[in-house]
Design a protein around this motif. Structure first.
Motif, PDB file in Angstrom:
ATOM      1  N   ILE A 299      -4.567  -4.548  -2.451  1.00  0.00           N
ATOM      2  CA  ILE A 299      -3.799  -3.359  -2.674  1.00  0.00           C
ATOM      3  C   ILE A 299      -4.814  -2.258  -3.116  1.00  0.00           C
ATOM      4  CG2 ILE A 299      -2.240  -2.441  -4.429  1.00  0.00           C
ATOM      5  CD1 ILE A 299      -1.125  -4.744  -2.901  1.00  0.00           C
ATOM      6  N   ALA A 300      -5.973  -2.940  -3.422  1.00  0.00           N
ATOM      7  CA  ALA A 300      -7.136  -1.955  -3.787  1.00  0.00           C
ATOM      8  C   ALA A 300      -8.453  -2.026  -2.956  1.00  0.00           C
ATOM      9  CB  ALA A 300      -7.310  -1.798  -5.442  1.00  0.00           C
ATOM     10  N   SER A 301      -8.227  -2.191  -1.830  1.00  0.00           N
ATOM     11  CA  SER A 301      -9.496  -2.920  -0.970  1.00  0.00           C
ATOM     12  C   SER A 301     -10.891  -1.944  -1.224  1.00  0.00           C
ATOM     13  CB  SER A 301      -9.179  -2.963   0.575  1.00  0.00           C
ATOM     14  OG  SER A 301      -8.480  -1.578   0.992  1.00  0.00           O
ATOM     15  N   ILE A 302     -10.409  -0.557  -1.498  1.00  0.00           N
ATOM     16  CA  ILE A 302     -11.670   0.321  -1.662  1.00  0.00           C
ATOM     17  C   ILE A 302     -12.447  -0.339  -2.830  1.00  0.00           C
ATOM     18  CG2 ILE A 302     -12.453   2.246  -2.375  1.00  0.00           C
ATOM     19  CD1 ILE A 302     -10.641   3.700  -0.585  1.00  0.00           C
ATOM     20  N   ASN A 303     -11.917  -0.608  -3.677  1.00  0.00           N
ATOM     21  CA  ASN A 303     -12.595  -1.012  -5.198  1.00  0.00           C
ATOM     22  C   ASN A 303     -13.279  -2.417  -4.654  1.00  0.00           C
ATOM     23  OD1 ASN A 303      -9.879   0.291  -5.901  1.00  0.00           O
ATOM     24  ND2 ASN A 303     -11.384   0.687  -7.399  1.00  0.00           N
ATOM     25  N   GLU A 304     -12.794  -3.383  -4.029  1.00  0.00           N
ATOM     26  CA  GLU A 304     -13.456  -4.493  -3.837  1.00  0.00           C
ATOM     27  C   GLU A 304     -14.526  -4.027  -3.046  1.00  0.00           C
ATOM     28  OE1 GLU A 304     -11.345  -7.891  -4.553  1.00  0.00           O
ATOM     29  OE2 GLU A 304     -10.917  -6.141  -5.930  1.00  0.00           O
ATOM     30  N   ASN A 305     -14.580  -3.463  -1.979  1.00  0.00           N
ATOM     31  CA  ASN A 305     -15.680  -2.767  -1.179  1.00  0.00           C
ATOM     32  C   ASN A 305     -16.788  -2.452  -2.141  1.00  0.00           C
ATOM     33  OD1 ASN A 305     -13.694  -1.198   1.555  1.00  0.00           O
ATOM     34  ND2 ASN A 305     -13.938  -3.359   0.900  1.00  0.00           N
ATOM     35  N   HIS A 306     -16.338  -1.710  -3.227  1.00  0.00           N
ATOM     36  CA  HIS A 306     -17.141  -1.049  -4.158  1.00  0.00           C
ATOM     37  C   HIS A 306     -18.013  -2.006  -4.777  1.00  0.00           C
ATOM     38  CE1 HIS A 306     -17.482   2.884  -6.433  1.00  0.00           C
ATOM     39  NE2 HIS A 306     -18.562   2.517  -6.233  1.00  0.00           N
ATOM     40  N   SER A 307     -17.415  -3.160  -5.280  1.00  0.00           N
ATOM     41  CA  SER A 307     -18.173  -4.181  -5.916  1.00  0.00           C
ATOM     42  C   SER A 307     -19.261  -4.939  -5.269  1.00  0.00           C
ATOM     43  CB  SER A 307     -17.143  -5.281  -6.348  1.00  0.00           C
ATOM     44  OG  SER A 307     -16.459  -4.731  -7.364  1.00  0.00           O
TER      45      SER A 307
ATOM     46  N   MET B   5     -12.994   8.201  -4.088  1.00  0.00           N
ATOM     47  CA  MET B   5     -12.174   7.232  -3.215  1.00  0.00           C
ATOM     48  C   MET B   5     -11.664   5.968  -4.032  1.00  0.00           C
ATOM     49  SD  MET B   5     -11.689   8.552  -0.329  1.00  0.00           S
ATOM     50  CE  MET B   5     -11.084   7.229   0.901  1.00  0.00           C
ATOM     51  N   ALA B   6     -12.742   5.670  -4.953  1.00  0.00           N
ATOM     52  CA  ALA B   6     -12.228   4.506  -5.973  1.00  0.00           C
ATOM     53  C   ALA B   6     -11.458   4.838  -6.718  1.00  0.00           C
ATOM     54  CB  ALA B   6     -13.624   3.963  -6.611  1.00  0.00           C
ATOM     55  N   GLU B   7     -11.320   6.061  -7.204  1.00  0.00           N
ATOM     56  CA  GLU B   7     -10.444   6.463  -8.256  1.00  0.00           C
ATOM     57  C   GLU B   7      -8.909   6.678  -7.694  1.00  0.00           C
ATOM     58  OE1 GLU B   7     -10.363   6.155 -11.658  1.00  0.00           O
ATOM     59  OE2 GLU B   7     -12.272   5.408 -11.184  1.00  0.00           O
ATOM     60  N   LEU B   8      -8.949   7.357  -6.508  1.00  0.00           N
ATOM     61  CA  LEU B   8      -7.658   7.489  -5.538  1.00  0.00           C
ATOM     62  C   LEU B   8      -7.066   6.024  -5.392  1.00  0.00           C
ATOM     63  CD1 LEU B   8      -8.220  10.076  -2.873  1.00  0.00           C
ATOM     64  CD2 LEU B   8      -6.725  10.122  -4.773  1.00  0.00           C
ATOM     65  N   SER B   9      -8.130   5.095  -5.183  1.00  0.00           N
ATOM     66  CA  SER B   9      -7.326   4.010  -4.981  1.00  0.00           C
ATOM     67  C   SER B   9      -6.841   3.014  -5.982  1.00  0.00           C
ATOM     68  CB  SER B   9      -8.610   2.923  -4.348  1.00  0.00           C
ATOM     69  OG  SER B   9      -8.253   1.587  -4.226  1.00  0.00           O
ATOM     70  N   ARG B  10      -7.441   3.367  -7.208  1.00  0.00           N
ATOM     71  CA  ARG B  10      -6.944   2.692  -8.533  1.00  0.00           C
ATOM     72  C   ARG B  10      -5.599   3.616  -8.635  1.00  0.00           C
ATOM     73  NH1 ARG B  10      -9.881   1.201 -12.731  1.00  0.00           N
ATOM     74  NH2 ARG B  10     -11.729   1.974 -11.837  1.00  0.00           N
TER      75      ARG B  10
ATOM     76  N   ASP C 214     -15.310  -1.883 -12.007  1.00  0.00           N
ATOM     77  CA  ASP C 214     -14.064  -2.079 -12.753  1.00  0.00           C
ATOM     78  C   ASP C 214     -12.952  -1.910 -11.628  1.00  0.00           C
ATOM     79  OD1 ASP C 214     -13.196  -2.432 -15.423  1.00  0.00           O
ATOM     80  OD2 ASP C 214     -11.957  -0.932 -14.568  1.00  0.00           O
ATOM     81  N   ASN C 215     -12.368  -2.758 -11.158  1.00  0.00           N
ATOM     82  CA  ASN C 215     -11.212  -2.601 -10.325  1.00  0.00           C
ATOM     83  C   ASN C 215      -9.865  -2.409 -11.152  1.00  0.00           C
ATOM     84  OD1 ASN C 215     -12.926  -2.863  -8.731  1.00  0.00           O
ATOM     85  ND2 ASN C 215     -12.386  -4.677  -7.646  1.00  0.00           N
ATOM     86  N   PRO C 216      -8.726  -2.119 -10.328  1.00  0.00           N
ATOM     87  CA  PRO C 216      -7.549  -1.844 -11.229  1.00  0.00           C
ATOM     88  C   PRO C 216      -7.064  -3.246 -11.473  1.00  0.00           C
ATOM     89  CG  PRO C 216      -7.303  -0.892  -8.813  1.00  0.00           C
ATOM     90  CD  PRO C 216      -8.716  -1.453  -9.213  1.00  0.00           C
ATOM     91  N   ARG C 217      -7.490  -4.416 -11.249  1.00  0.00           N
ATOM     92  CA  ARG C 217      -7.117  -5.721 -11.766  1.00  0.00           C
ATOM     93  C   ARG C 217      -8.246  -6.473 -12.439  1.00  0.00           C
ATOM     94  NH1 ARG C 217      -4.799  -4.439  -7.865  1.00  0.00           N
ATOM     95  NH2 ARG C 217      -2.506  -4.225  -7.821  1.00  0.00           N
ATOM     96  N   GLY C 218      -9.015  -5.517 -13.000  1.00  0.00           N
ATOM     97  CA  GLY C 218     -10.211  -6.381 -13.695  1.00  0.00           C
ATOM     98  C   GLY C 218     -11.580  -6.184 -12.877  1.00  0.00           C
ATOM     99  N   GLU C 219     -12.513  -6.921 -13.604  1.00  0.00           N
ATOM    100  CA  GLU C 219     -13.914  -6.675 -13.112  1.00  0.00           C
ATOM    101  C   GLU C 219     -14.002  -7.864 -11.935  1.00  0.00           C
ATOM    102  OE1 GLU C 219     -16.894  -7.371 -16.171  1.00  0.00           O
ATOM    103  OE2 GLU C 219     -18.266  -8.245 -14.606  1.00  0.00           O
ATOM    104  N   LEU C 220     -14.213  -7.178 -10.923  1.00  0.00           N
ATOM    105  CA  LEU C 220     -14.798  -7.930  -9.800  1.00  0.00           C
ATOM    106  C   LEU C 220     -16.109  -7.838  -9.636  1.00  0.00           C
ATOM    107  CD1 LEU C 220     -13.738  -9.616  -7.247  1.00  0.00           C
ATOM    108  CD2 LEU C 220     -14.786  -7.789  -5.798  1.00  0.00           C
TER     109      LEU C 220
END
Ligand code: SF4
Ligand code: SF4
Lengths: 233, 578
Positions: free
Chosen positions: B265-273, B299-304, B515-521
């Motif tokens: 759902i938030a793949s950008i944030n996973e990439n970010h980690s 992009m990370a915030e849009l993804s959030r 910090d991802n939408p679902r917690g810290e990855l």
């Protein structure tokens, strides 16, 4: 930068007695819903109406042919890998296998070159041609790493996304099919995606702003596209 | 940087002579403690007023190969909310056993089960050491170095090989008829029984693994007394693909597309980690070009926003408000369009790279985002009128699933779940990775930690994300089109490429994340020497640890609350299972 406290009685007030008795919370909700009754349809009537994928869209792959828009170092690469200089309309692939090396799932590719069987005095003696290029797209995750690795911009992503097949055989594409896919894509949308040296130009648009199907999803009020940066035209 | 200082570590060494300090040139110092003193040392770290490492982050294992003796090493990562510091404590697992930490941190329960499942380390004193992802009768421990990446192909599975008119695929691209082990129905029954050794009622209610309300393939077991849940357990692993194992055989840029498939759902944030962690290991995170930093933050915030919209829609749908789902998907569609235009994919994005992003923004990207942001706040207001003070919504959320501050530390909860309980734990503030140090935003914190607070915190997060995106656009507008978007190393020894070929990691270890939408990855990378493939690539999943508190919240609650609690914890199975 700070901390913002949220919670009932902090930024949200609990329901008042009037609200409770007259069901004002439901009224307000219904108002929002009724407002939406008079809006235009925003969904696309697939498959009769299609949204055109963005130029950068990573659909199934294609292998580009030589068409006069190669990069400047194309000839040097051909020489370096001892490939028979391709003519107009022949594949750009030089069999360097960079795409396979960059791919997280290298089993996708089978790339083979073979020596030309010509007499010794022929100018192409000792040179190679691409003999096999198979891709098993059922294993592909469309990450785009292969296209970034290709030194000749031969392997590209097209905008085709429907690759369904009744058998696994249908997902294995050979070099003729891949070339055809690329030719077809370049003829349709090459100008949108690549400049005359096969690079992504800075005028490459986020999407085609004349696409009426996409505009529907934007409440029939699509954004006007303009330059991003201060010094962009 | 939020890491314990060398000073403080050296003080530890003075105090306890068995402590060994492992210095790290990038500042990620760790300590090594013998197994016998491990627990008492940790108790000191947790309780001493100068340290107060009371928040559990991660607890995992490194396998040093079959030849090493001792072979396995436990790695514990802790956080001190008081001093905003992290520490890594390591200990050798002699005889393949380690003392359990479940009596100190409840979050260790699943971490230890995972370590048993993947490495075969026994934890002495663990209350019910069963497998985490695999079924109970599975014979191997897959993350051990001697387990082949392809697995052991043991069973025949002809259905995968069906072809039209027996048409054979030639060469390597044919499919083998043999497949790695699969659980049978009996295996599943044994697994189910072992998970709930002391069930009381006659019937255990099964919820999932395939149920729309579970948001993925999670299998819940409820031991019911009438309407009320007496005991509860969760079986996950149906989506386990072994991303950590796969990552050990790839270079770091190639790992990024795999993380797309974790929290899809938030793949950008996973990439970010992954990017942040690898850059910190290489020591280049500060040197990433300004443009790339702002693009990534934006992009990370849009993804959030995208992820929270999906959460809001499905959460409301689960609680009976169907229209919300349609409204949020309308807005989501626009964000997906923006992602498609900028990155080339709508879902599995793979846009970020270690060192920047793979391409500059296309023409019109910032205009499209601005256009979206223009009427988004009014839309958000619509959602709030529908839900926030609606009496059904209030009744179903208030005082449901209360998580206390103590729970947050003990279970290692992160993200909106932690913040709703009043813990302002946000990596964007603590680590200030990318451009987060330069943009202005607030971290919303709740009061009670019930479902309603979690709802309000996420809604507020959406608003703050809008603020961040606007600031990023403003900043990007002033930049030049010729500014670089990818880092070119000055150091000859370093090699980073956009396509990943030859990208090298340096010797050392790092724990960092986003910090991802679902917690810290969090990503923990351990490299015994320079090389392309990470030796140990641990993904500390926020959704995994957040889900762990679900059984505790469910006990004594009516079954209908399961939906509310699960929705507000908001796990994504791709990330819990990895
Ligand atoms: S898109 Fe990715 S997975 Fe597919 S062939 Fe290219 S590199 Fe491999
Ligand atoms: S990288 Fe390009 S030129 Fe090289 S083998 Fe692949 S497609 Fe052909």
């Amino acid at each position: 930068m700070g901390i913002k406290k949220v919670g009932l009685n902090r930024n949200v007030q609990p329901q008042t007695i009037t609200e409770k008795i007259f069901f004002l919370d439901f009224m307000k909700g219904l108002k929002t819903t009724i407002k939406h009754l008079f809006r235009k349809v925003i969904t696309v009537d697939f498959p009769f109406e299609l949204v055109e994928p963005a130029p950068r869209f990573r659909g199934i792959h294609g292998l580009r042919n030589v068409d006069g828009t190669e990069k400047d170092d194309f000839e040097a690469w051909v020489k370096k890998l001892k490939i028979k200089p391709p003519e107009m309309g022949e594949t750009r692939c030089i069999g360097c296998k960079f795409c396979q090396a960059a791919c997280p799932v290298p089993e996708i590719f089978i790339i083979k070159t073979e020596k030309l069987d010509v007499p010794e005095d022929h100018p192409h003696h000792g040179l190679k041609v691409l003999s096999q290029f198979d891709m098993d797209l059922s294993k592909c995750m469309f990450c785009g790493l292969c296209t970034l690795a290709c030194p000749t911009i031969c392997i590209i992503h097209t905008d085709i996304y429907d690759l369904s097949s009744y058998t696994r055989r249908g997902w294995v594409l050979n070099k003729e099919t891949l070339s055809k896919i690329a030719d077809d894509f370049i003829a349709r949308r090459g100008k949108e995606k690549y400049d005359d040296k096969s690079e992504w130009p800075d005028w490459q648009k986020i999407w085609d702003d004349a696409d009426m199907a996409r505009a529907k999803a934007w409440d029939n009020n699509p954004p006007k596209l303009g330059p991003n940066y201060a010094d962009q035209q | 940087m939020s890491w314990i200082t060398l000073d403080k570590i050296n003080k530890l060494k003075e105090k306890f002579d068995y402590v060994e300090v492992v210095e790290n040139d990038k500042g990620f110092h760790s300590v090594e403690v013998p197994k016998e003193n491990f627990k008492s040392f940790l108790r000191f770290l947790k309780e001493d007023p100068d340290y107060q490492f009371k928040m559990f982050i991660d607890w995992t294992i490194i396998d040093h190969g079959a030849k090493a003796d001792p072979r396995f090493q436990g790695v514990l990562i802790l956080f001190s909310p008081e001093y905003r510091e992290r520490i890594i404590v390591k200990t050798w697992a002699t005889d393949e056993t380690l003392p359990t930490l479940t009596d100190m941190w409840a979050g260790a329960k699943w971490a230890e089960r995972e370590a048993w499942d993947m490495f075969g380390i026994k934890f002495e004193g663990h209350e019910n050491l069963v497998r985490m992802f695999m079924w109970e009768t599975y014979p191997h421990h897959p993350l051990r170095k001697d387990f082949p990446i392809k697995g052991y192909e043991e069973v025949e599975l002809p259905s995968l090989n069906e072809k039209e008119r027996a048409d054979q695929l030639e060469g390597l691209q044919n499919y083998s008829r043999m497949h790695t082990a699969l659980p049978t129905l009996e295996d599943l029954e044994i697994t189910q029984k072992k998970r709930m050794p002391n069930k009381k009622s006659q019937v255990v209610l099964n919820w999932g693994p395939l149920h729309p309300g579970t948001h993925g393939t999670i299998w819940f077991l409820f031991d019911m007394e009438g309407e009320y849940v007496q005991e509860c357990d969760i079986i996950i692993g149906q989506l386990h693909r072994g991303v950590e194992k796969l990552a050990e055989n790839l270079n770091v840029q190639q790992i990024i597309p795999y993380t797309d498939r974790m929290d899809y759902i938030a793949s950008i944030n996973e990439n970010h980690s992954v990017c942040v962690a690898a850059e910190k290991l290489l020591g280049i995170h500060e040197k990433i070009p300004e443009k790339a930093k702002y693009i990534r933050t934006m992009m990370a915030e849009l993804s959030r926003i995208n992820s929270h919209l999906l959460w809001l829609g499905t959460y409301a749908l689960d609680l009976g408000a169907l229209t919300m789902f349609l409204y949020t998907f309308r807005e989501r569609e626009k964000i997906m369009d923006i992602f498609e235009g900028i990155t080339g994919a709508r879902f599995t994005i793979n846009y970020f790279r270690v060192g920047g992003v793979y391409a500059d923004l296309p023409y019109g990207a910032l205009d499209a985002i601005e256009h979206f942001l223009k009427d988004f706040p009014t839309r958000l207001k619509d959602y709030e009128t529908l839900l926030t003070r609606n009496r059904i919504w209030l009744r179903r959320n208030i005082d449901v699933g209360i998580i206390t501050e103590q729970d947050v530390y003990s279970y290692g909860l992160t993200g909106a779940v932690a913040r709703a309980s009043g813990v302002p734990y946000d990596l964007r503030m603590i680590d200030k990775y990318d451009a987060y140090g330069e943009v202005d935003f607030d971290v919303p914190v709740g009061e009670k930690g019930d479902s309603y607070d979690r709802y309000l915190v996420r809604i507020e997060e959406i608003k703050q994300s809008v603020r961040i995106v606007q600031q990023c656009i403003e900043k990007l507008r002033k930049m030049s089109k010729n500014d670089p978007f990818f880092y070119e190393p000055e150091d000859k020894k370093m090699k980073i490429t956009i396509d990943g070929r030859g990208t090298k990691l340096f010797k050392g270890e790092v724990y960092a994340g986003a910090d991802n939408p679902r917690g810290e990855l969090g990503v923990y990378i351990y490299m015994p020497k320079d090389g392309i493939k990470p030796y140990r690539f641990r993904l500390r999943s926020g959704a995994f640890y957040n889900l762990q508190i679900f059984p505790k919240l469910m006990i004594g609650r009516p079954i209908a609350d399961a939906i509310t609690i699960l929705s507000t914890i908001d796990p994504v199975v791709g990330e819990t299972d990895r």
